[in-house]
Design a protein around this motif. Sequence first.
Motif, PDB file in Angstrom:
ATOM      1  N   ALA B 259       0.853  -1.192   0.000  1.00  0.00           N
ATOM      2  CA  ALA B 259       0.000   0.000   0.000  1.00  0.00           C
ATOM      3  C   ALA B 259       0.881   1.232   0.000  1.00  0.00           C
ATOM      4  N   ALA B 260       0.424   2.280  -0.652  1.00  0.00           N
ATOM      5  CA  ALA B 260       1.171   3.544  -0.669  1.00  0.00           C
ATOM      6  C   ALA B 260       1.058   4.250   0.681  1.00  0.00           C
ATOM      7  N   ALA B 261      -0.010   3.930   1.414  1.00  0.00           N
ATOM      8  CA  ALA B 261      -0.168   4.459   2.777  1.00  0.00           C
ATOM      9  C   ALA B 261      -0.976   3.453   3.574  1.00  0.00           C
ATOM     10  N   GLY B 262      -0.655   3.294   4.853  1.00  0.00           N
ATOM     11  CA  GLY B 262      -1.411   2.415   5.739  1.00  0.00           C
ATOM     12  C   GLY B 262      -0.998   0.950   5.663  1.00  0.00           C
ATOM     13  N   GLU B 263       0.247   0.685   5.275  1.00  0.00           N
ATOM     14  CA  GLU B 263       0.658  -0.714   5.135  1.00  0.00           C
ATOM     15  C   GLU B 263       0.551  -1.508   6.432  1.00  0.00           C
ATOM     16  N   GLU B 264       0.862  -0.862   7.535  1.00  0.00           N
ATOM     17  CA  GLU B 264       0.780  -1.583   8.821  1.00  0.00           C
ATOM     18  C   GLU B 264      -0.656  -1.976   9.148  1.00  0.00           C
ATOM     19  N   THR B 265      -1.571  -1.030   8.929  1.00  0.00           N
ATOM     20  CA  THR B 265      -2.983  -1.334   9.174  1.00  0.00           C
ATOM     21  C   THR B 265      -3.430  -2.480   8.277  1.00  0.00           C
ATOM     22  N   LEU B 266      -3.032  -2.425   7.015  1.00  0.00           N
ATOM     23  CA  LEU B 266      -3.387  -3.483   6.070  1.00  0.00           C
ATOM     24  C   LEU B 266      -2.862  -4.835   6.533  1.00  0.00           C
ATOM     25  N   ALA B 267      -1.596  -4.868   6.950  1.00  0.00           N
ATOM     26  CA  ALA B 267      -0.999  -6.126   7.411  1.00  0.00           C
ATOM     27  C   ALA B 267      -1.750  -6.661   8.627  1.00  0.00           C
ATOM     28  N   ALA B 268      -2.113  -5.764   9.550  1.00  0.00           N
ATOM     29  CA  ALA B 268      -2.838  -6.186  10.753  1.00  0.00           C
ATOM     30  C   ALA B 268      -4.207  -6.750  10.390  1.00  0.00           C
ATOM     31  N   LEU B 269      -4.884  -6.109   9.431  1.00  0.00           N
ATOM     32  CA  LEU B 269      -6.185  -6.610   8.980  1.00  0.00           C
ATOM     33  C   LEU B 269      -6.056  -8.028   8.451  1.00  0.00           C
ATOM     34  N   LEU B 270      -5.062  -8.236   7.593  1.00  0.00           N
ATOM     35  CA  LEU B 270      -4.892  -9.537   6.941  1.00  0.00           C
ATOM     36  C   LEU B 270      -4.548 -10.638   7.940  1.00  0.00           C
ATOM     37  N   GLU B 271      -3.996 -10.243   9.076  1.00  0.00           N
ATOM     38  CA  GLU B 271      -3.603 -11.237  10.076  1.00  0.00           C
ATOM     39  C   GLU B 271      -4.690 -11.520  11.103  1.00  0.00           C
ATOM     40  N   THR B 272      -5.860 -10.882  10.948  1.00  0.00           N
ATOM     41  CA  THR B 272      -6.941 -11.076  11.922  1.00  0.00           C
ATOM     42  C   THR B 272      -7.271 -12.557  12.089  1.00  0.00           C
ATOM     43  N   ASP B 273      -7.540 -13.234  10.979  1.00  0.00           N
ATOM     44  CA  ASP B 273      -7.843 -14.669  10.987  1.00  0.00           C
ATOM     45  C   ASP B 273      -7.687 -15.173   9.553  1.00  0.00           C
ATOM     46  N   ALA B 274      -7.925 -16.467   9.328  1.00  0.00           N
ATOM     47  CA  ALA B 274      -7.713 -17.029   7.986  1.00  0.00           C
ATOM     48  C   ALA B 274      -8.659 -16.382   6.972  1.00  0.00           C
ATOM     49  N   GLY B 275      -9.909 -16.119   7.397  1.00  0.00           N
ATOM     50  CA  GLY B 275     -10.900 -15.542   6.490  1.00  0.00           C
ATOM     51  C   GLY B 275     -10.571 -14.121   6.070  1.00  0.00           C
ATOM     52  N   ALA B 276      -9.746 -13.444   6.850  1.00  0.00           N
ATOM     53  CA  ALA B 276      -9.397 -12.057   6.538  1.00  0.00           C
ATOM     54  C   ALA B 276      -8.497 -11.962   5.306  1.00  0.00           C
ATOM     55  N   ARG B 277      -7.908 -13.097   4.894  1.00  0.00           N
ATOM     56  CA  ARG B 277      -7.058 -13.098   3.701  1.00  0.00           C
ATOM     57  C   ARG B 277      -7.852 -13.488   2.457  1.00  0.00           C
ATOM     58  N   SER B 328     -15.140 -14.679   8.935  1.00  0.00           N
ATOM     59  CA  SER B 328     -14.063 -13.868   9.504  1.00  0.00           C
ATOM     60  C   SER B 328     -14.655 -12.901  10.507  1.00  0.00           C
ATOM     61  N   ALA B 329     -13.810 -12.385  11.389  1.00  0.00           N
ATOM     62  CA  ALA B 329     -14.252 -11.361  12.333  1.00  0.00           C
ATOM     63  C   ALA B 329     -14.321  -9.995  11.661  1.00  0.00           C
ATOM     64  N   ILE B 330     -13.752  -9.870  10.478  1.00  0.00           N
ATOM     65  CA  ILE B 330     -13.752  -8.556   9.822  1.00  0.00           C
ATOM     66  C   ILE B 330     -14.568  -8.571   8.527  1.00  0.00           C
ATOM     67  N   HIS B 331     -14.916  -7.388   8.077  1.00  0.00           N
ATOM     68  CA  HIS B 331     -15.518  -7.176   6.760  1.00  0.00           C
ATOM     69  C   HIS B 331     -15.087  -5.766   6.380  1.00  0.00           C
ATOM     70  N   VAL B 332     -14.017  -5.664   5.615  1.00  0.00           N
ATOM     71  CA  VAL B 332     -13.448  -4.352   5.277  1.00  0.00           C
ATOM     72  C   VAL B 332     -13.540  -4.146   3.773  1.00  0.00           C
ATOM     73  N   ASP B 333     -14.338  -3.148   3.385  1.00  0.00           N
ATOM     74  CA  ASP B 333     -14.511  -2.838   1.964  1.00  0.00           C
ATOM     75  C   ASP B 333     -13.363  -1.994   1.441  1.00  0.00           C
ATOM     76  N   LEU B 334     -12.901  -2.334   0.241  1.00  0.00           N
ATOM     77  CA  LEU B 334     -11.876  -1.553  -0.455  1.00  0.00           C
ATOM     78  C   LEU B 334     -12.408  -1.288  -1.858  1.00  0.00           C
ATOM     79  N   ILE B 335     -12.157  -0.071  -2.360  1.00  0.00           N
ATOM     80  CA  ILE B 335     -12.853   0.383  -3.565  1.00  0.00           C
ATOM     81  C   ILE B 335     -11.876   0.670  -4.704  1.00  0.00           C
ATOM     82  N   ALA B 336     -12.254   0.227  -5.901  1.00  0.00           N
ATOM     83  CA  ALA B 336     -11.446   0.498  -7.098  1.00  0.00           C
ATOM     84  C   ALA B 336     -12.275   1.277  -8.110  1.00  0.00           C
ATOM     85  N   ASP B 337     -11.659   2.269  -8.694  1.00  0.00           N
ATOM     86  CA  ASP B 337     -12.282   3.094  -9.729  1.00  0.00           C
ATOM     87  C   ASP B 337     -12.280   2.290 -11.037  1.00  0.00           C
TER      88      ASP B 337
END
Lengths: 363, 363
Positions: B259-277, B328-337
């Motif tokens: 990520a160009a910004a927020g890489e740590e947050t992104l990494a933490a999200l992905l490590e939440t659980d198996a479903g987060a990946r 998963s414990a998370i549901h994080v939306d990411l948007i592409a133009d």
Amino acid sequence: MDDRIHEHAAVLVDWSARIESGDDVVLSVDEGAHDLAVAVAEKLGDRGANLVNVYRSDEIQRAYLQAHDDDFDDDPEYERTLYENADSVLVLKGTRNTAGMADVPDDRQQAFARAREEVREARLATDWVSTLHPTRALAQGAGMAFEEYREFVYDATLRDWESLSEEMDRLKTILDQGDEVHIDAPGTDLTLSIAGRTAVNSAASVAYDSHNLPSGEVFTAPADAEGEVTFDVPMTVRGNTLRDVHLVFEDGDVVEHAAAAGEETLAALLETDAGARRLGELGVGMNRGIDRYTDNILFDEKMAETVHLALGRAYDACLPEGESGNDSAIHVDLIADTSEDATLSVDGEVIQRDGVFRWEDGF
Amino acid sequence: MDDRIHEHAAVLVDWSARIESGDDVVLSVDEGAHDLAVAVAEKLGDRGANLVNVYRSDEIQRAYLQAHDDDFDDDPEYERTLYENADSVLVLKGTRNTAGMADVPDDRQQAFARAREEVREARLATDWVSTLHPTRALAQGAGMAFEEYREFVYDATLRDWESLSEEMDRLKTILDQGDEVHIDAPGTDLTLSIAGRTAVNSAASVAYDSHNLPSGEVFTAPADAEGEVTFDVPMTVRGNTLRDVHLVFEDGDVVEHAAAAGEETLAALLETDAGARRLGELGVGMNRGIDRYTDNILFDEKMAETVHLALGRAYDACLPEGESGNDSAIHVDLIADTSEDATLSVDGEVIQRDGVFRWEDGF
């Protein structure tokens, strides 16, 4: 936030409503009472109570009633169960416009009130307390500047209620033991029977069966009024000002009436039913924080150095078990100043002279 | 009152919540949503619904939570029964300060949310709809002038929903019948399986199982992601901005991330659980009233000419009966133009090119 708002919240939660940990509390928040709601929520959190906030807005209610066709559903269960399952309801009044319902027809308001009768009963079955947060609209209604009105409201509300309740208990004891009250003042020479009646020490707390903050009066249910009385404190009734109402009683009934203003309204009140011509309440104002008339009965009837009498219905709490007092569709309080050239006597003994009780300095 | 507020109320009551005579409605009014509440109350009165107003204030909630000792009562019955007995809950969001809860510790907020889980379930079991009344605080949060923001919100909200729902139904039909989606755009070359999955036409109405107004997206639950994707619309997640997130998938799992910004947050999200990946949602924004990013997911993910993918949990509505989707414990939306140099294809057939659907002029 103004410290007085935090003090008001503490009096409401601890002295008035006696909130304890685990209590299920409904906080009814008027449009203009937000700041008091924040202060009350802090106290409720600290005491470990549960909190549901209900929003009370004249603007919302007006829009709803104006658009409705008058055919209201009776007794909606979802609203009733909220109150049936609640321990306490704290009503924070604070309108932003005292005329906010001015264009809603009376009969529509009454139809809605009838449809919500069970909801109202459920609310009144809780340990409810109603209080008032000063707003600019209420200041305007009282004819005061905003800060002047705030000082007035907090002087009336932030009392030493423990000490006032003890003083009021002295008067309650005298009235409970007495048989006859006599009021003597300019234009007033009135005798009332209170034999067998029980006075209420209205000390602004559910522990005293007193549900308004501020309060500060002792009241009972009189009978057999004889003589004349002049109410020199003005009073707005049904939108009309009553001024210097003069009534003459014989055998408990009004036999003559006059007023310097509002005579038609007075005549209409007296013709409501048979009970409207008799007295349902004698109250003695004892809140020395209230030193002026603001045309708001919540404050006016508690004003120190006044007595008030109500035409119409008596309160059950004042009557012997199983005995019915004066019955009527109305209960209209009228107030007389007793601060000068006045005595209040029980069984021939003066208990208040010129607004000073016999246990006070200067009697 | 601004006519748009009345139009908003009409869309909410009639299109979104489908209120009928006799419905028991809870209106949840945010501190800053008073004007919309007045307009909604008028509609509810006209439709003959019942009305209970609940007050939702960050300031009150903050004061309550800050003062509380954390040991919250579970499931207060008086609050739960209000919602259990209600037909509809209309939530009018409109904060006066988006940072109003900033100093309340997360764990206290979570403890309170856990204690109110049954209340929340009861509320979600009604025909609930959540909408947003534009406030200065929300305008500030979106980086817009107040009137600019009001135009933005009403452009998004006051759509021809009937017509948009019909258009979205076209896409739903294609996705329901298709087996494989391919997204091609700068930095994106991604294949997803949607075989056997059911798309949701999120048309801002309980009739479509769609509970947010505005809405305007079609979404489904994808599987077996393969390839790469770049999310070029920024997104605030847990207080941190994610910018130009780039993910590489193999066999459905994220195997590379940047990520160009927020890489740590992104990494933490992905490590939440198996479903987060893995991906739980593919959504296609179709609300042409939303033409800019405002860092509010309620609007951003509905923006026309974008697609979004969520890391984490899938919605049950998209899955065959009895089949579990990604958990998963998370549901994080990411948007592409997808407005330029982009195609969206189903089973090899292009259905959207450069933001234009194949049934639209200019395809």
